[in-house]
Design a protein around this motif. Sequence first.
Motif: not given
Length: 184
Positions: A143-158, A163-170
Amino acid sequence: MTGYILFLESQNKKMNNRKISNKFRVYHRYLGFFLAGIMAMYAISGIVLIFRNTDAFKIENTIEKKLPRDLSDEQIGKTLKIKNFKVDRIEGEKIYFEQGELDRSTGLATYKIKKLPLILENMTKLHKANTTRPLFFLNIIFGLCLLFFVISAFWMFMPSTKIFRKGVFFTIGGIILTLILLFV
């Protein structure tokens, strides 16, 4: 000169942000590869658990078990480990119940049970593990690893990229869908 220093500071900040972003990408990537098997297991067992109140994926087995002759109906159910055990009818020495029958004269119970195949049974037990099972720590770690995936997804792109802005809309769309599912 002051403008040049500000320019260098902003470039240095961008480089530091890019380093952090790249580190999160690396961690995200290798943790994803490492957890691919367990993520597949949780996905499969989650699908199987959706059908837990049906006989989907289950295999029927016939069991014969010798019981003491003087058991009450409640004790018969507990001994055979049948939930909601209920006697349908009694004919002489034979007791009939939904899953089978018990011959009181011999003490022989013949009944059918439906169980998941061993691998699916073990997957669902791990998926449902709680503090009474020794493997519950794996569920917490996963569960903690899945939370890491959620949080780290926001550091995948500047943050300044399209693409980051599109990601925020998704992300907003996903949060709205989650809220709808929770409250409908």
